[in-house]
Design a protein around this motif. Structure first.
Motif, PDB file in Angstrom:
ATOM      1  N   GLU A 173       5.420  46.075 -34.373  1.00 31.65           N
ATOM      2  CA  GLU A 173       5.963  47.412 -34.148  1.00 31.65           C
ATOM      3  C   GLU A 173       6.418  47.628 -32.714  1.00 31.65           C
ATOM      4  OE1 GLU A 173       3.630  50.581 -36.506  1.00 31.65           O
ATOM      5  OE2 GLU A 173       2.259  48.859 -36.460  1.00 31.65           O
ATOM      6  N   SER A 174       6.438  46.572 -31.918  1.00 27.63           N
ATOM      7  CA  SER A 174       7.010  46.675 -30.572  1.00 27.63           C
ATOM      8  C   SER A 174       8.527  46.566 -30.640  1.00 27.63           C
ATOM      9  CB  SER A 174       6.437  45.566 -29.666  1.00 27.63           C
ATOM     10  OG  SER A 174       5.069  45.796 -29.403  1.00 27.63           O
ATOM     11  N   THR A 175       9.185  46.886 -29.543  1.00 24.28           N
ATOM     12  CA  THR A 175      10.643  46.848 -29.493  1.00 24.28           C
ATOM     13  C   THR A 175      11.174  45.449 -29.792  1.00 24.28           C
ATOM     14  OG1 THR A 175      10.689  48.624 -27.843  1.00 24.28           O
ATOM     15  CG2 THR A 175      12.651  47.239 -28.013  1.00 24.28           C
ATOM     16  N   HIS A 176      12.190  45.386 -30.644  1.00 22.63           N
ATOM     17  CA  HIS A 176      12.904  44.138 -30.902  1.00 22.63           C
ATOM     18  C   HIS A 176      14.193  44.165 -30.075  1.00 22.63           C
ATOM     19  CE1 HIS A 176       9.931  43.790 -33.988  1.00 22.63           C
ATOM     20  NE2 HIS A 176      10.417  42.651 -34.411  1.00 22.63           N
ATOM     21  N   VAL A 177      14.407  43.113 -29.328  1.00 19.64           N
ATOM     22  CA  VAL A 177      15.426  43.084 -28.284  1.00 19.64           C
ATOM     23  C   VAL A 177      16.678  42.340 -28.755  1.00 19.64           C
ATOM     24  CG1 VAL A 177      15.921  42.270 -25.935  1.00 19.64           C
ATOM     25  CG2 VAL A 177      13.659  43.173 -26.490  1.00 19.64           C
ATOM     26  N   ASP A 178      17.843  42.838 -28.358  1.00 20.34           N
ATOM     27  CA  ASP A 178      19.076  42.064 -28.484  1.00 20.34           C
ATOM     28  C   ASP A 178      19.103  41.104 -27.293  1.00 20.34           C
ATOM     29  OD1 ASP A 178      21.677  41.063 -28.324  1.00 20.34           O
ATOM     30  OD2 ASP A 178      22.572  42.893 -29.123  1.00 20.34           O
ATOM     31  N   TYR A 179      18.715  39.856 -27.548  1.00 16.84           N
ATOM     32  CA  TYR A 179      18.496  38.925 -26.438  1.00 16.84           C
ATOM     33  C   TYR A 179      19.777  38.622 -25.659  1.00 16.84           C
ATOM     34  CZ  TYR A 179      16.226  35.237 -23.800  1.00 16.84           C
ATOM     35  OH  TYR A 179      15.701  34.481 -22.775  1.00 16.84           O
ATOM     36  N   GLN A 180      20.922  38.648 -26.340  1.00 20.49           N
ATOM     37  CA  GLN A 180      22.175  38.379 -25.639  1.00 20.49           C
ATOM     38  C   GLN A 180      22.478  39.458 -24.597  1.00 20.49           C
ATOM     39  OE1 GLN A 180      23.928  35.536 -26.041  1.00 20.49           O
ATOM     40  NE2 GLN A 180      22.287  34.930 -27.450  1.00 20.49           N
ATOM     41  N   LYS A 181      22.139  40.697 -24.933  1.00 14.29           N
ATOM     42  CA  LYS A 181      22.396  41.807 -24.007  1.00 14.29           C
ATOM     43  C   LYS A 181      21.256  41.998 -23.013  1.00 14.29           C
ATOM     44  CE  LYS A 181      25.241  44.476 -27.264  1.00 14.29           C
ATOM     45  NZ  LYS A 181      25.353  45.753 -28.018  1.00 14.29           N
ATOM     46  N   ASN A 182      20.027  41.712 -23.451  1.00 13.67           N
ATOM     47  CA  ASN A 182      18.852  41.944 -22.599  1.00 13.67           C
ATOM     48  C   ASN A 182      17.939  40.715 -22.614  1.00 13.67           C
ATOM     49  OD1 ASN A 182      19.205  44.934 -21.936  1.00 13.67           O
ATOM     50  ND2 ASN A 182      19.285  44.964 -24.174  1.00 13.67           N
ATOM     51  N   PRO A 183      18.384  39.618 -21.977  1.00 16.00           N
ATOM     52  CA  PRO A 183      17.561  38.405 -21.969  1.00 16.00           C
ATOM     53  C   PRO A 183      16.277  38.602 -21.163  1.00 16.00           C
ATOM     54  CG  PRO A 183      19.399  38.185 -20.460  1.00 16.00           C
ATOM     55  CD  PRO A 183      19.626  39.465 -21.214  1.00 16.00           C
ATOM     56  N   TYR A 184      15.272  37.838 -21.504  1.00 15.03           N
ATOM     57  CA  TYR A 184      14.007  37.881 -20.766  1.00 15.03           C
ATOM     58  C   TYR A 184      13.394  36.493 -20.752  1.00 15.03           C
ATOM     59  CZ  TYR A 184      11.937  38.222 -25.484  1.00 15.03           C
ATOM     60  OH  TYR A 184      11.570  37.992 -26.785  1.00 15.03           O
ATOM     61  N   ASP A 185      12.370  36.331 -19.916  1.00 15.18           N
ATOM     62  CA  ASP A 185      11.710  35.031 -19.823  1.00 15.18           C
ATOM     63  C   ASP A 185      10.196  35.227 -19.800  1.00 15.18           C
ATOM     64  OD1 ASP A 185      11.127  35.949 -17.252  1.00 15.18           O
ATOM     65  OD2 ASP A 185      12.526  34.609 -16.248  1.00 15.18           O
ATOM     66  N   LEU A 186       9.469  34.148 -19.513  1.00 14.90           N
ATOM     67  CA  LEU A 186       8.005  34.218 -19.511  1.00 14.90           C
ATOM     68  C   LEU A 186       7.470  35.169 -18.448  1.00 14.90           C
ATOM     69  CD1 LEU A 186       6.856  30.526 -20.093  1.00 14.90           C
ATOM     70  CD2 LEU A 186       6.743  32.438 -21.692  1.00 14.90           C
ATOM     71  N   ASN A 187       8.181  35.297 -17.348  1.00 12.72           N
ATOM     72  CA  ASN A 187       7.728  36.229 -16.306  1.00 12.72           C
ATOM     73  C   ASN A 187       7.762  37.661 -16.812  1.00 12.72           C
ATOM     74  OD1 ASN A 187       7.176  34.370 -14.176  1.00 12.72           O
ATOM     75  ND2 ASN A 187       9.379  34.123 -13.868  1.00 12.72           N
ATOM     76  N   ASP A 188       8.764  37.982 -17.635  1.00 17.02           N
ATOM     77  CA  ASP A 188       8.833  39.330 -18.208  1.00 17.02           C
ATOM     78  C   ASP A 188       7.700  39.551 -19.206  1.00 17.02           C
ATOM     79  OD1 ASP A 188      11.279  40.344 -16.950  1.00 17.02           O
ATOM     80  OD2 ASP A 188      12.270  38.764 -18.088  1.00 17.02           O
ATOM     81  N   LEU A 189       7.375  38.529 -20.006  1.00 15.68           N
ATOM     82  CA  LEU A 189       6.261  38.658 -20.940  1.00 15.68           C
ATOM     83  C   LEU A 189       4.938  38.795 -20.185  1.00 15.68           C
ATOM     84  CD1 LEU A 189       7.292  36.039 -23.659  1.00 15.68           C
ATOM     85  CD2 LEU A 189       7.563  38.522 -23.733  1.00 15.68           C
ATOM     86  N   THR A 190       4.854  38.157 -19.025  1.00 15.56           N
ATOM     87  CA  THR A 190       3.659  38.297 -18.184  1.00 15.56           C
ATOM     88  C   THR A 190       3.558  39.718 -17.637  1.00 15.56           C
ATOM     89  OG1 THR A 190       3.795  35.954 -17.572  1.00 15.56           O
ATOM     90  CG2 THR A 190       2.445  37.368 -16.173  1.00 15.56           C
ATOM     91  N   LYS A 191       4.684  40.291 -17.263  1.00 18.81           N
ATOM     92  CA  LYS A 191       4.699  41.678 -16.792  1.00 18.81           C
ATOM     93  C   LYS A 191       4.311  42.638 -17.911  1.00 18.81           C
ATOM     94  CE  LYS A 191       8.176  40.756 -13.243  1.00 18.81           C
ATOM     95  NZ  LYS A 191       9.605  40.920 -12.850  1.00 18.81           N
ATOM     96  N   ASP A 192       4.657  42.292 -19.152  1.00 15.37           N
ATOM     97  CA  ASP A 192       4.220  43.115 -20.288  1.00 15.37           C
ATOM     98  C   ASP A 192       2.695  43.198 -20.320  1.00 15.37           C
ATOM     99  OD1 ASP A 192       6.861  43.389 -21.036  1.00 15.37           O
ATOM    100  OD2 ASP A 192       6.725  42.058 -22.782  1.00 15.37           O
ATOM    101  N   ALA A 193       2.039  42.045 -20.134  1.00 13.31           N
ATOM    102  CA  ALA A 193       0.572  42.015 -20.149  1.00 13.31           C
ATOM    103  C   ALA A 193      -0.005  42.869 -19.026  1.00 13.31           C
ATOM    104  CB  ALA A 193       0.076  40.577 -20.036  1.00 13.31           C
ATOM    105  N   LEU A 194       0.593  42.778 -17.848  1.00 14.55           N
ATOM    106  CA  LEU A 194       0.130  43.588 -16.712  1.00 14.55           C
ATOM    107  C   LEU A 194       0.347  45.082 -16.988  1.00 14.55           C
ATOM    108  CD1 LEU A 194       1.495  41.412 -13.767  1.00 14.55           C
ATOM    109  CD2 LEU A 194      -0.915  41.797 -14.328  1.00 14.55           C
ATOM    110  N   ALA A 195       1.462  45.413 -17.605  1.00  8.80           N
ATOM    111  CA  ALA A 195       1.742  46.818 -17.923  1.00  8.80           C
ATOM    112  C   ALA A 195       0.690  47.377 -18.875  1.00  8.80           C
ATOM    113  CB  ALA A 195       3.137  46.951 -18.526  1.00  8.80           C
ATOM    114  N   ILE A 196       0.217  46.546 -19.798  1.00  4.40           N
ATOM    115  CA  ILE A 196      -0.828  46.999 -20.729  1.00  4.40           C
ATOM    116  C   ILE A 196      -2.134  47.234 -19.986  1.00  4.40           C
ATOM    117  CG2 ILE A 196      -2.254  46.256 -22.675  1.00  4.40           C
ATOM    118  CD1 ILE A 196       0.323  44.830 -23.723  1.00  4.40           C
TER     119      ILE A 196
END
Length: 317
Positions: free
Chosen positions: A84-107
């Protein structure tokens, strides 16, 4: 009589805290992350981070319940592009492991947690390592399950390229199965579930496989998923920068528990041994017959090593 009533109410409160989850949406980097917490917020925090393409459902309910009853405040969540989290259009909004790490910190920030025990499985283990390399001040401990300090052998194998590392490549049979899954277009939802459960069985090792459990969890995860189809953006995100973390891990002081399945087809035993070699403050535990899997069958073995490890390093808040 009043004393008995008070005792009864205390027992009821403890039961409710352990048995029921509180959901919270965490907004970060234009994405909304579905999170779920169990237990008392004043208890030591445990953040569970699942693998690529997997929602929070794949952390067994029974494991989460046992952890909360052991006196921990447990959080699990849907990665972006799962559940139920946001599903991203990766071509328009690419991300990497650093962004997923920031997700964990945000939580952690959203729950006002200064330091946590982080548990990462597979891709979640990549995030755990990035946290202990770059954000050790936010960690009490890290537990790494079914993961590696250098995943290039897996990524290159998926692309049909030679292994660039001294670490062993994944089982070629499994690589062929992954590529087949990536290309496969399910006929319907039932067909999709059948394929996913069959794949899970293939990577789980020679230990008992509870097909009914995996069928139930796969259906539950798919039912909650916003787009109702497999999403491979996490695989793409991993390819952005494939870095060997072993030199950086040598500088890490965070207490780290490494749990290695002896039959992991993605990251064979040397991957766990290499992480333990690099991390000076680590403990390596190998589990016989276990493949690349988090399943109720293994949870008591996990708890047997995780609980004492965490409690020995949870003196600070």
């Amino acid at each position: 009589m009043r004393t008995l009533i008070k005792c009864f109410l205390v027992i009821c409160v403890v039961f409710v805290q352990a048995a029921f989850a509180e959901q919270k949406i965490v907004e970060h980097q234009s994405v909304k992350l579905m999170t779920e917490s169990f237990g008392a917020p004043e208890n030591p925090a445990v953040l569970l981070i699942m693998g690529a393409g997997a929602s929070k459902d794949f952390w067994p309910d029974s494991l989460v319940d046992k952890l909360s009853k052991q006196g921990f405040f447990v959080i699990r969540f849907d990665h972006r592009d799962t559940g139920e989290s946001t599903h991203v259009d990766y071509q328009k909004n690419p991300y990497d492991l650093n962004d997923l790490t920031k997700d964990a910190l945000a939580i952690l920030d959203a729950y006002h947690i200064q330091k946590a025990n982080v548990v990462g499985f597979s891709l979640g283990g990549f995030i755990g390592q990035l946290l202990e390399i770059h954000h050790p001040e936010r960690l009490k401990t890290v537990t790494l399950i079914g993961t590696t300090a250098y995943y290039a052998p897996l990524m290159e194998a998926l692309s049909g390229q030679p292994n660039p590392s001294d670490l062993p490549s994944p089982d070629p049979v499994i690589i062929a199965k992954i590529n087949q899954l990536l290309a496969y277009q399910p006929k319907n939802e039932a067909d999709q579930i059948k394929q996913m459960v069959a794949f899970q069985k293939q990577i789980s090792g020679s230990g008992p496989f509870d097909e009914a459990y995996w069928d139930k969890i796969t259906k539950r995860s798919l039912k909650r998923d916003i787009v109702k189809k497999p999403n491979f953006n996490h695989v793409t995100a991993q390819k952005v920068k494939m870095e060997d973390w072993r030199p950086s891990l040598k500088k890490v002081e965070v207490p780290t528990l490494i749990i290695q399945g002896q039959e992991d087809p993605f990251f064979p035993e040397p991957h766990g041994k290499e992480m333990a070699k690099a991390l000076k403050n680590s403990q390596l535990v190998e589990i016989p017959h276990m493949g690349h899997v988090i399943a109720p069958y293994y949870e008591d073995q996990f708890l047997k090593v995780m609980i004492p490890f965490w409690k020995s390093h949870n003196n600070s808040k």
